[in-house]
Design an enzyme around this catalytic site. Structure first.
Site, PDB file in Angstrom:
ATOM      1  N   ASP A   1       0.813  -1.218   0.000  1.00 29.06           N
ATOM      2  CA  ASP A   1       0.000   0.000   0.000  1.00 29.06           C
ATOM      3  C   ASP A   1       0.848   1.271   0.000  1.00 29.06           C
ATOM      4  O   ASP A   1       0.438   2.298   0.546  1.00 29.06           O
ATOM      5  CB  ASP A   1      -0.954   0.005   1.203  1.00 29.06           C
ATOM      6  CG  ASP A   1      -2.118   0.989   0.996  1.00 29.06           C
ATOM      7  OD1 ASP A   1      -2.508   1.194  -0.165  1.00 29.06           O
ATOM      8  OD2 ASP A   1      -2.605   1.553   1.988  1.00 29.06           O
TER       9      ASP A   1
ATOM     10  N   HIS B   1      31.196   4.877  -5.644  1.00 30.02           N
ATOM     11  CA  HIS B   1      29.750   5.056  -5.524  1.00 30.02           C
ATOM     12  C   HIS B   1      29.277   4.734  -4.112  1.00 30.02           C
ATOM     13  O   HIS B   1      28.216   4.140  -3.917  1.00 30.02           O
ATOM     14  CB  HIS B   1      29.018   4.188  -6.546  1.00 30.02           C
ATOM     15  CG  HIS B   1      29.147   4.692  -7.948  1.00 30.02           C
ATOM     16  ND1 HIS B   1      28.806   3.937  -9.060  1.00 30.02           N
ATOM     17  CD2 HIS B   1      29.597   5.873  -8.425  1.00 30.02           C
ATOM     18  CE1 HIS B   1      29.043   4.640 -10.152  1.00 30.02           C
ATOM     19  NE2 HIS B   1      29.517   5.810  -9.793  1.00 30.02           N
TER      20      HIS B   1
ATOM     21  N   ASP C   1      29.636  13.925  -2.847  1.00 33.60           N
ATOM     22  CA  ASP C   1      29.198  14.027  -4.244  1.00 33.60           C
ATOM     23  C   ASP C   1      27.683  14.059  -4.198  1.00 33.60           C
ATOM     24  O   ASP C   1      27.037  13.035  -3.968  1.00 33.60           O
ATOM     25  CB  ASP C   1      29.718  12.823  -5.036  1.00 33.60           C
ATOM     26  CG  ASP C   1      29.413  12.910  -6.537  1.00 33.60           C
ATOM     27  OD1 ASP C   1      28.479  13.630  -6.917  1.00 33.60           O
ATOM     28  OD2 ASP C   1      30.117  12.239  -7.314  1.00 33.60           O
TER      29      ASP C   1
ATOM     30  N   ASP D   1      25.221  18.428 -10.094  1.00 35.98           N
ATOM     31  CA  ASP D   1      26.139  17.348  -9.724  1.00 35.98           C
ATOM     32  C   ASP D   1      27.456  17.982  -9.284  1.00 35.98           C
ATOM     33  O   ASP D   1      28.236  18.436 -10.120  1.00 35.98           O
ATOM     34  CB  ASP D   1      26.343  16.424 -10.928  1.00 35.98           C
ATOM     35  CG  ASP D   1      27.160  15.186 -10.596  1.00 35.98           C
ATOM     36  OD1 ASP D   1      27.532  15.013  -9.430  1.00 35.98           O
ATOM     37  OD2 ASP D   1      27.419  14.394 -11.516  1.00 35.98           O
TER      38      ASP D   1
ATOM     39  N   HIS E   1      38.294   6.520 -13.458  1.00 37.03           N
ATOM     40  CA  HIS E   1      37.046   6.907 -14.118  1.00 37.03           C
ATOM     41  C   HIS E   1      37.292   8.061 -15.081  1.00 37.03           C
ATOM     42  O   HIS E   1      38.396   8.608 -15.160  1.00 37.03           O
ATOM     43  CB  HIS E   1      35.962   7.276 -13.098  1.00 37.03           C
ATOM     44  CG  HIS E   1      36.319   8.411 -12.183  1.00 37.03           C
ATOM     45  ND1 HIS E   1      36.266   9.736 -12.566  1.00 37.03           N
ATOM     46  CD2 HIS E   1      36.708   8.421 -10.876  1.00 37.03           C
ATOM     47  CE1 HIS E   1      36.598  10.514 -11.546  1.00 37.03           C
ATOM     48  NE2 HIS E   1      36.883   9.738 -10.511  1.00 37.03           N
TER      49      HIS E   1
ATOM     50  N   HIS F   1      30.807  13.964 -17.691  1.00 39.19           N
ATOM     51  CA  HIS F   1      29.693  13.399 -18.437  1.00 39.19           C
ATOM     52  C   HIS F   1      28.702  14.514 -18.752  1.00 39.19           C
ATOM     53  O   HIS F   1      28.763  15.613 -18.191  1.00 39.19           O
ATOM     54  CB  HIS F   1      29.005  12.289 -17.623  1.00 39.19           C
ATOM     55  CG  HIS F   1      28.625  12.683 -16.225  1.00 39.19           C
ATOM     56  ND1 HIS F   1      27.501  13.440 -15.937  1.00 39.19           N
ATOM     57  CD2 HIS F   1      29.220  12.461 -15.031  1.00 39.19           C
ATOM     58  CE1 HIS F   1      27.425  13.646 -14.636  1.00 39.19           C
ATOM     59  NE2 HIS F   1      28.464  13.070 -14.050  1.00 39.19           N
TER      60      HIS F   1
ATOM     61  N   HIS G   1      23.416  11.654 -15.459  1.00 38.48           N
ATOM     62  CA  HIS G   1      24.226  11.209 -16.593  1.00 38.48           C
ATOM     63  C   HIS G   1      23.304  11.342 -17.795  1.00 38.48           C
ATOM     64  O   HIS G   1      22.579  10.423 -18.148  1.00 38.48           O
ATOM     65  CB  HIS G   1      24.707   9.773 -16.398  1.00 38.48           C
ATOM     66  CG  HIS G   1      25.847   9.660 -15.431  1.00 38.48           C
ATOM     67  ND1 HIS G   1      26.953   8.890 -15.676  1.00 38.48           N
ATOM     68  CD2 HIS G   1      26.082  10.244 -14.221  1.00 38.48           C
ATOM     69  CE1 HIS G   1      27.818   8.987 -14.666  1.00 38.48           C
ATOM     70  NE2 HIS G   1      27.286   9.805 -13.761  1.00 38.48           N
TER      71      HIS G   1
ATOM     72  N   GLU H   1      35.375  16.432 -13.402  1.00 41.32           N
ATOM     73  CA  GLU H   1      35.511  15.778 -12.103  1.00 41.32           C
ATOM     74  C   GLU H   1      36.715  14.845 -11.994  1.00 41.32           C
ATOM     75  O   GLU H   1      36.553  13.628 -11.865  1.00 41.32           O
ATOM     76  CB  GLU H   1      34.239  15.009 -11.764  1.00 41.32           C
ATOM     77  CG  GLU H   1      33.736  14.078 -12.871  1.00 41.32           C
ATOM     78  CD  GLU H   1      32.520  13.268 -12.435  1.00 41.32           C
ATOM     79  OE1 GLU H   1      32.541  12.700 -11.332  1.00 41.32           O
ATOM     80  OE2 GLU H   1      31.561  13.216 -13.211  1.00 41.32           O
TER      81      GLU H   1
ATOM     82  N   TYR I   1      42.432   8.362  -5.707  1.00 44.23           N
ATOM     83  CA  TYR I   1      41.913   7.448  -4.700  1.00 44.23           C
ATOM     84  C   TYR I   1      43.038   6.486  -4.332  1.00 44.23           C
ATOM     85  O   TYR I   1      43.489   5.697  -5.160  1.00 44.23           O
ATOM     86  CB  TYR I   1      40.702   6.685  -5.242  1.00 44.23           C
ATOM     87  CG  TYR I   1      39.720   7.600  -5.936  1.00 44.23           C
ATOM     88  CD1 TYR I   1      38.734   8.282  -5.220  1.00 44.23           C
ATOM     89  CD2 TYR I   1      39.809   7.835  -7.313  1.00 44.23           C
ATOM     90  CE1 TYR I   1      37.863   9.141  -5.854  1.00 44.23           C
ATOM     91  CE2 TYR I   1      38.935   8.701  -7.954  1.00 44.23           C
ATOM     92  CZ  TYR I   1      37.967   9.355  -7.217  1.00 44.23           C
ATOM     93  OH  TYR I   1      37.116  10.216  -7.857  1.00 44.23           O
TER      94      TYR I   1
ATOM     95  N   ARG J   1      38.027  14.013  -4.799  1.00 42.67           N
ATOM     96  CA  ARG J   1      37.425  14.334  -6.104  1.00 42.67           C
ATOM     97  C   ARG J   1      36.903  15.757  -6.024  1.00 42.67           C
ATOM     98  O   ARG J   1      36.374  16.189  -4.996  1.00 42.67           O
ATOM     99  CB  ARG J   1      36.303  13.354  -6.456  1.00 42.67           C
ATOM    100  CG  ARG J   1      35.704  13.587  -7.836  1.00 42.67           C
ATOM    101  CD  ARG J   1      34.864  12.403  -8.333  1.00 42.67           C
ATOM    102  NE  ARG J   1      33.689  12.111  -7.529  1.00 42.67           N
ATOM    103  CZ  ARG J   1      33.583  11.057  -6.724  1.00 42.67           C
ATOM    104  NH1 ARG J   1      34.580  10.213  -6.577  1.00 42.67           N
ATOM    105  NH2 ARG J   1      32.462  10.857  -6.031  1.00 42.67           N
TER     106      ARG J   1
ATOM    107  N   GLU K   1      34.421  18.257  -8.393  1.00 39.67           N
ATOM    108  CA  GLU K   1      33.523  18.219  -9.554  1.00 39.67           C
ATOM    109  C   GLU K   1      32.710  19.501  -9.639  1.00 39.67           C
ATOM    110  O   GLU K   1      32.123  19.934  -8.654  1.00 39.67           O
ATOM    111  CB  GLU K   1      32.575  17.020  -9.445  1.00 39.67           C
ATOM    112  CG  GLU K   1      31.583  16.900 -10.595  1.00 39.67           C
ATOM    113  CD  GLU K   1      30.677  15.697 -10.438  1.00 39.67           C
ATOM    114  OE1 GLU K   1      30.081  15.268 -11.437  1.00 39.67           O
ATOM    115  OE2 GLU K   1      30.553  15.183  -9.295  1.00 39.67           O
TER     116      GLU K   1
END
Length: 477
Positions: free
Chosen positions: A53, A262, A279, A290, A373, A377, A384, A424, A428, A445, A447
């Site tokens: 529900d 991620h 991020d 972003d 990476h 983008h 994306h 970006e 790491y 990072r 960005e």
């Protein structure tokens, strides 16, 4: 008007500008006509059940909303190559509206949305088969909407049963996605205005998170700060300025978690002396922002953190300089990679005696141990966003694959004013033999969102600082 007030006012989405959507439908119809004509069929996204529900919050299909500005579920758009548009939507139902909210309804939809006609969604099968009869082609997004191909196959089967009556089904099926993607890749001024506001809201959320972290450690004598509490500050800032939701799951990564690309904000605690990588961006009126920032938990970078941060910032500056009309999309990536590779050698992340000079690091792909990476983008209605990354009209050529080999593919496409990209770069560093221990568990990072302009690019997300001294000053304040 103050910055805060201006963020929350003059917010009119596409639904309040039916002429914008009508213009987009007209351009799509013209493209279909040039390619042989036909009828386009486009549903919005389905509603998704979360549990008993209870549904997930509804979010429209980006293509559908781009063409209609309509954000109700259970809706379809039929667009003919002569430009005539038909909307199918839920009927008015006063009892359901008490529970679920206002419905536009078919009677009001033409005036509200600028479509030529509207019908109850229950009439979809009849309306669709009537529109498709004798049409040269049916256009729809291939492989996107579950069950759509089967629905269209059913309509075509119905039309084949009428062939003895002189009715012909469409003889071709055409993918709508590439045409719409190319349209959406170039943003108009209304879209750019919305994206600038979204970026400003997100930048203020990042600044809020930095101040919150510094204040926490000043007031608690170093007690750990859970990632979810930092995420809550972001969400608060998004919503208080009118953004409808995050554009994607926010990454709030404390310490070593920043080396997980991620990572989702959890209950790990940020501690003094660590870096925090965020991020995160909001979605405003259907458009995403972003932004990534990396900052010291208690407001001061250590020497090792600052050394790598300066490398990433220099890489971003090189990528920004390469982001301009006439340049190729991948130019920014390789500009960043070159700076990062040099920084890896200078800092000792890579052993020069083993990997050679910068050219060798790039050719072999050795840099991917610490930067795995791409550098950006497309950004728009989707974080994306749609749009081809490779040139549509150039022959394939041999290129480096970024992993020490070569690949034959089309060149990266040329940037044009009106495109929006992210920039970006990052580093790491996980514990590994030969990697200086002072850098272990550091993930960085940076960005920003960039609009391609006539002369270069406009960074629309710089309301939160990137320079280390400015970050430290913000956190002290």
């Amino acid at each position: 008007m103050s910055d805060e007030r201006s963020l929350a006012t003059d917010r009119r989405g596409a639904a309040a500008h039916p002429q914008l959507c009508a213009g987009r439908r007209a351009r799509l119809a013209e493209a279909m006509a040039r390619l042989g004509g036909g009828v386009a069929v486009l549903p919005t996204a389905p509603e998704r059940q979360r549990n008993s529900d209870n549904d997930h919050p509804f979010r429209h299909c980006s293509h559908f909303h781009y063409l209609t500005g309509f954000d109700e579920p259970q809706a379809w758009l039929l667009l003919e190559a002569d430009g005539r548009s038909t909307l199918l939507c839920r009927e008015k139902n006063l009892e359901r509206e008490i529970w679920d909210g206002h419905r536009v309804g078919p009677a009001a939809a033409p005036a509200a949305l600028g479509v030529h006609e509207a019908h109850p969604v229950d009439a979809l099968d009849k309306i669709a088969t009537d529109k498709l009869a004798n049409a040269p082609a049916v256009w729809f997004p291939f492989g996107v909407h579950e069950g759509l191909q089967a629905r269209i196959d059913g309509w075509l089967a119905t039309l084949r049963e009428r062939e003895r009556l002189g009715v012909q089904p469409p003889q071709a099926q055409r993918d709508l996605t590439p045409v719409l993607a190319e349209m959406r890749l170039l943003k108009d001024e209304h879209e750019l205005g919305t994206m600038r506001r979204a970026a400003r809201i997100s930048a203020q959320a990042h600044a809020r998170a930095m101040r919150f972290s510094a204040a926490h450690f000043r007031s608690t004598q170093g007690r750990g700060l859970p990632e979810y509490m930092i995420e809550a500050e972001l969400l608060h800032e998004f919503r208080r300025h009118g953004a409808q939701s995050p554009a994607y799951g926010s990454i709030v990564a404390a310490g070593a978690n920043a080396c997980v690309l991620h990572y989702a904000a959890g209950d790990a605690e940020l501690r003094p002396g660590e870096l925090c990588l965020i991020d995160a961006g909001c979605e405003l009126d259907g458009y995403a922002s972003d932004i990534t920032r990396t900052f010291p938990a208690d407001g001061s970078f250590s020497a090792a953190q600052r050394e790598l941060y300066d490398v990433v910032l220099a890489a971003q500056e090189a990528a920004i300089a390469a982001t301009r009309p006439g340049a190729r999309k991948q130019d920014a990536h390789w500009a960043a990679v070159r700076v990062l590779a040099q920084g890896m050698l200078d800092s000792g992340l890579l052993n020069r005696d083993k990997v050679g000079d910068v050219e060798s690091v790039i050719d072999s792909g050795a840099y991917r141990a610490f930067y795995m990476h791409g550098t950006g983008h497309w950004l728009g209605r989707d974080v994306h966003d749609v749009g081809e990354y490779l040139s549509l009209d150039e022959a394939p050529v041999e290129q480096p694959d970024g992993m020490g080999g070569r690949v034959v593919k089309r060149p990266s496409r040329v940037l044009q004013p009106g495109m929006v990209v992210t920039i970006e770069p990052g580093l790491y560093v996980r514990p590994a033999e030969g990697v200086p221990e002072r850098f272990w568990h550091i993930g960085i990072r940076i960005e920003d969102d960039a609009v391609i302009t006539d002369n270069g690019c406009e960074l629309i997300s710089r309301d939160v600082p990137v320079a280390p001294r400015e970050i430290e000053a913000l956190m002290r304040g």
